[in-house]
Motif scaffolding. Structure first.
Motif, mmCIF file in Angstrom:
data_model
loop_
_atom_site.group_PDB
_atom_site.id
_atom_site.type_symbol
_atom_site.label_atom_id
_atom_site.label_comp_id
_atom_site.label_asym_id
_atom_site.label_seq_id
_atom_site.Cartn_x
_atom_site.Cartn_y
_atom_site.Cartn_z
ATOM 1 N N TYR A 200 -8.567 -59.107 -2.815
ATOM 2 C CA TYR A 200 -9.005 -57.679 -3.205
ATOM 3 C C TYR A 200 -7.755 -56.831 -3.684
ATOM 4 O O TYR A 200 -7.669 -55.908 -4.446
ATOM 5 C CB TYR A 200 -9.874 -57.090 -2.100
ATOM 6 C CG TYR A 200 -11.326 -57.654 -2.285
ATOM 7 C CD1 TYR A 200 -12.047 -57.992 -3.278
ATOM 8 C CD2 TYR A 200 -11.544 -58.225 -0.945
ATOM 9 C CE1 TYR A 200 -13.117 -58.440 -3.389
ATOM 10 C CE2 TYR A 200 -13.223 -58.850 -0.880
ATOM 11 C CZ TYR A 200 -13.844 -58.951 -2.363
ATOM 12 O OH TYR A 200 -14.955 -59.322 -2.054
ATOM 13 N N ASP B 170 -16.094 -62.397 -4.558
ATOM 14 C CA ASP B 170 -17.477 -61.914 -3.894
ATOM 15 C C ASP B 170 -18.373 -62.633 -3.266
ATOM 16 O O ASP B 170 -18.927 -62.688 -2.280
ATOM 17 C CB ASP B 170 -18.093 -60.691 -4.902
ATOM 18 C CG ASP B 170 -17.108 -59.744 -5.080
ATOM 19 O OD1 ASP B 170 -16.211 -59.328 -4.265
ATOM 20 O OD2 ASP B 170 -17.422 -59.078 -6.228
ATOM 21 N N ASN C 63 -16.882 -56.008 3.813
ATOM 22 C CA ASN C 63 -16.916 -54.620 3.207
ATOM 23 C C ASN C 63 -15.562 -53.924 3.404
ATOM 24 O O ASN C 63 -14.809 -53.336 2.658
ATOM 25 C CB ASN C 63 -17.915 -53.838 3.682
ATOM 26 C CG ASN C 63 -18.080 -52.634 2.962
ATOM 27 O OD1 ASN C 63 -17.905 -51.590 3.804
ATOM 28 N ND2 ASN C 63 -18.348 -52.480 1.737
ATOM 29 N N GLN D 82 -12.856 -55.298 1.114
ATOM 30 C CA GLN D 82 -12.841 -55.109 -0.317
ATOM 31 C C GLN D 82 -12.527 -53.520 -0.375
ATOM 32 O O GLN D 82 -11.513 -53.251 -1.154
ATOM 33 C CB GLN D 82 -14.392 -55.260 -0.508
ATOM 34 C CG GLN D 82 -14.519 -54.858 -2.030
ATOM 35 C CD GLN D 82 -15.940 -55.546 -2.526
ATOM 36 O OE1 GLN D 82 -16.988 -55.144 -1.651
ATOM 37 N NE2 GLN D 82 -16.041 -56.153 -3.329
ATOM 38 N N ALA E 297 -26.256 -47.495 -7.863
ATOM 39 C CA ALA E 297 -24.804 -47.707 -8.165
ATOM 40 C C ALA E 297 -24.501 -46.727 -9.599
ATOM 41 O O ALA E 297 -23.488 -46.032 -9.225
ATOM 42 C CB ALA E 297 -24.731 -49.109 -8.575
ATOM 43 N N PHE F 233 -17.610 -44.999 -0.669
ATOM 44 C CA PHE F 233 -17.843 -46.707 -1.197
ATOM 45 C C PHE F 233 -17.949 -47.660 0.029
ATOM 46 O O PHE F 233 -18.390 -48.659 -0.413
ATOM 47 C CB PHE F 233 -16.581 -46.824 -2.086
ATOM 48 C CG PHE F 233 -16.981 -46.249 -3.660
ATOM 49 C CD1 PHE F 233 -17.765 -46.998 -4.478
ATOM 50 C CD2 PHE F 233 -16.699 -45.074 -3.884
ATOM 51 C CE1 PHE F 233 -17.857 -46.598 -5.926
ATOM 52 C CE2 PHE F 233 -17.045 -44.588 -5.410
ATOM 53 C CZ PHE F 233 -17.659 -45.265 -6.449
ATOM 54 N N TYR G 60 -20.768 -50.383 -0.878
ATOM 55 C CA TYR G 60 -20.623 -51.592 -1.114
ATOM 56 C C TYR G 60 -21.175 -52.377 0.069
ATOM 57 O O TYR G 60 -21.404 -53.645 -0.123
ATOM 58 C CB TYR G 60 -18.954 -51.768 -1.271
ATOM 59 C CG TYR G 60 -18.669 -51.820 -2.774
ATOM 60 C CD1 TYR G 60 -18.261 -52.989 -3.392
ATOM 61 C CD2 TYR G 60 -18.831 -50.379 -3.197
ATOM 62 C CE1 TYR G 60 -18.006 -52.919 -4.879
ATOM 63 C CE2 TYR G 60 -18.246 -50.413 -4.716
ATOM 64 C CZ TYR G 60 -17.961 -51.548 -5.512
ATOM 65 O OH TYR G 60 -17.463 -51.568 -6.872
ATOM 66 N N PHE H 81 -24.285 -53.165 -1.189
ATOM 67 C CA PHE H 81 -24.475 -54.011 -2.096
ATOM 68 C C PHE H 81 -24.576 -55.542 -1.380
ATOM 69 O O PHE H 81 -25.221 -56.407 -1.870
ATOM 70 C CB PHE H 81 -23.080 -54.157 -2.974
ATOM 71 C CG PHE H 81 -22.928 -52.915 -3.983
ATOM 72 C CD1 PHE H 81 -24.074 -52.269 -4.101
ATOM 73 C CD2 PHE H 81 -21.887 -52.666 -4.744
ATOM 74 C CE1 PHE H 81 -24.022 -51.082 -4.910
ATOM 75 C CE2 PHE H 81 -21.705 -51.530 -5.590
ATOM 76 C CZ PHE H 81 -22.882 -50.722 -5.729
ATOM 77 N N PHE I 177 -23.841 -59.618 -6.548
ATOM 78 C CA PHE I 177 -23.049 -58.645 -6.282
ATOM 79 C C PHE I 177 -22.391 -58.190 -7.638
ATOM 80 O O PHE I 177 -22.153 -57.201 -7.634
ATOM 81 C CB PHE I 177 -21.861 -59.202 -5.426
ATOM 82 C CG PHE I 177 -21.327 -58.056 -4.782
ATOM 83 C CD1 PHE I 177 -21.751 -57.691 -3.402
ATOM 84 C CD2 PHE I 177 -20.059 -57.565 -5.348
ATOM 85 C CE1 PHE I 177 -20.914 -56.719 -2.690
ATOM 86 C CE2 PHE I 177 -19.074 -56.574 -4.543
ATOM 87 C CZ PHE I 177 -19.776 -56.209 -3.261
ATOM 88 N N GLN J 57 -21.486 -54.377 -9.406
ATOM 89 C CA GLN J 57 -20.124 -53.993 -9.920
ATOM 90 C C GLN J 57 -20.329 -53.815 -11.283
ATOM 91 O O GLN J 57 -19.302 -52.737 -11.746
ATOM 92 C CB GLN J 57 -19.366 -55.045 -9.473
ATOM 93 C CG GLN J 57 -18.900 -55.259 -8.108
ATOM 94 C CD GLN J 57 -17.773 -56.238 -7.964
ATOM 95 O OE1 GLN J 57 -17.677 -57.350 -8.641
ATOM 96 N NE2 GLN J 57 -16.731 -55.907 -6.798
ATOM 97 N N ASP K 167 -21.322 -50.347 -11.788
ATOM 98 C CA ASP K 167 -20.095 -49.476 -11.569
ATOM 99 C C ASP K 167 -19.006 -49.402 -12.381
ATOM 100 O O ASP K 167 -18.710 -48.405 -13.052
ATOM 101 C CB ASP K 167 -19.515 -49.997 -10.129
ATOM 102 C CG ASP K 167 -18.160 -49.280 -9.532
ATOM 103 O OD1 ASP K 167 -17.747 -48.372 -10.340
ATOM 104 O OD2 ASP K 167 -18.017 -49.169 -8.368
#
Length: 414
Positions: free
Chosen positions: A24, A133, A149, A152, A229, A333, A337, A340, A353, A357, A360
């Motif tokens: 990440y 992910d 999370n 990330q 999202a 976030f 997330y 998510f 997932f 994204q 987003d």
């Protein structure tokens, strides 16, 4: 209940945190360089804002990666065989590093070859992210989603500190090409812990579930999550698309903006992520998301006032910029997330997932391109004012949608 992944009991959450976190960070080095570093450098060279807005076209692969996510997941999780996350990450990371080297060789003029190269790098990075992910969601049990999370969001801010902070300082001191070469080396090295870590211990398995977009979109949790999202990202990100160019026009130099981005991401962003994680546990995701939107509204109004008066102390401008782009963003976030992860089916986590994204990224891209057009024609005051109005209007909508979180959880368990 949705079944957990086969690795949940075999891999330490801390090990997953460290190895996946490195990926990440690497992704965010590229994202920070592209979305924050490059626009700032271009504005420093006098490029018009509407042309700088074209940089947001590099988000296109991230917005569309849901189209190939089922194929990536089917390759990563074959009917019979080992999990192939390691292969995807190792090959993709090497290609990304090579792509950055090419960008360093081409230089910034003309801009179009740089944008094309960055779009190709984004395509590879977004594909690697599907595998990353998916691995994180399927490997971590639900009670450890906070680890994933944090990896990330925290990794995103650390990577942004390197790609948008350190990178600008290096460009200011040594020039474009050496700075990009160093970022390529960082991206390559950050992928090594995953390539030689827990992903090497995957066992041969027989799988009976075929990942697909249709399966994902049939679930109420996924459909409602996509709406959440899209609205939340529009509220939080649209107003910050031109923050780097605004700071340059306000009188800051590249090195100062670089230090601001780096400090904000490493200190304020990480602090915001930790506070956000604790707040979600204490007050719930709905409260945190709504609070973050209202705080961002105030920050955007402050930027509009800074531009309108032109006389705000630089220390105040810097403080608001850091809090807005790092602290408030991280706060919200983390909550988004985390949701998510909870809404994703571990049997096809890379697909589910990825859909969130993509919402987003698509909203971010539209807002980024439109932000440059508005700021160039109507000025920063109008731009930040419009963004603040959108942000404020989103708060009650998000609150009402998230009140149905129990329904989402029920849908996820079906």
């Amino acid at each position: 209940m949705l079944p957990r992944g086969p690795f949940s009991a075999n891999v330490s959450p801390a090990v997953v945190f460290l190895t996946v976190g490195g990926l990440y960070v690497a992704q965010s080095v590229i994202g920070g360089l592209t979305m924050l570093g490059l626009p700032t450098v271009l504005r420093n060279q006098g490029m018009p804002l509407d042309q700088i807005g074209l940089v947001y076209l590099t988000v296109l692969p991230w917005a569309l990666k849901f189209l190939w996510s089922p194929f990536v997941e089917c390759f990563r999780l074959p009917r019979v065989g080992r999990n192939r996350s390691r292969l995807i990450v190792a090959f993709g990371g090497s290609l990304c590093a090579a792509g950055l080297v090419v960008i360093g060789l081409t230089g910034l003029s003309p801009l179009m070859p740089v944008l094309v190269s960055l779009i190709l790098v984004a395509f590879v990075t977004s594909t690697v992210d599907i595998a990353c992910d998916g691995y994180a969601v399927e490997t971590l049990a639900k009670e450890h989603h906070g680890w994933g999370n944090t990896a990330q969001v925290g990794g995103a801010y650390l990577g942004s500190a390197i790609g948008a902070g350190l990178f600008l300082v290096l460009v200011d001191r040594y020039g474009w090409s050496p700075a990009v070469y160093l970022m390529a080396a960082v991206v390559f090295l950050l992928g090594l812990p995953f390539a030689f870590g827990p992903a090497t211990r995957s066992a041969v398995e027989t799988r009976h579930h075929a990942p697909s977009l249709v399966t994902a979109l049939k679930r109420p949790a996924v459909r409602r999550g996509l709406v959440v999202a899209a609205i939340y990202v529009a509220a939080q990100k649209w107003g910050l698309s031109m923050l780097g160019p605004f700071l340059i026009d306000y009188g800051f130099d590249l090195a100062t903006v670089g230090v601001l981005n780096g400090f904000g991401s490493m200190v304020v962003g990480l602090a915001g992520a930790l506070v956000g994680g604790a707040a979600v546990r204490l007050f719930g995701a709905n409260f945190v998301l709504t609070l973050a939107i209202l705080l961002q509204t105030a920050m955007l109004l402050a930027f509009a006032w800074f531009d309108f008066t032109g006389s705000a102390p630089t220390s105040i401008v810097i403080g608001v910029a850091v809090l807005s782009s790092s602290g408030v963003m991280a706060l919200g976030f983390v909550a988004l997330y985390s949701e998510f992860m909870g809404w994703s089916d571990p049997r096809q986590a890379g697909v589910d997932f990825t859909l969130f994204q993509c919402a987003d990224s698509l909203v971010s891209m539209v807002g980024g391109v439109g932000a440059g057009w508005i700021a160039e024609r109507f000025g920063y005051s109008a731009y930040f004012g419009i963004a603040a109005a959108i942000c404020f209007a989103a708060a009650p909508v998000i609150y009402l949608l998230m009140r149905g979180r129990a329904t989402l959880a029920t849908g996820a368990a079906l």
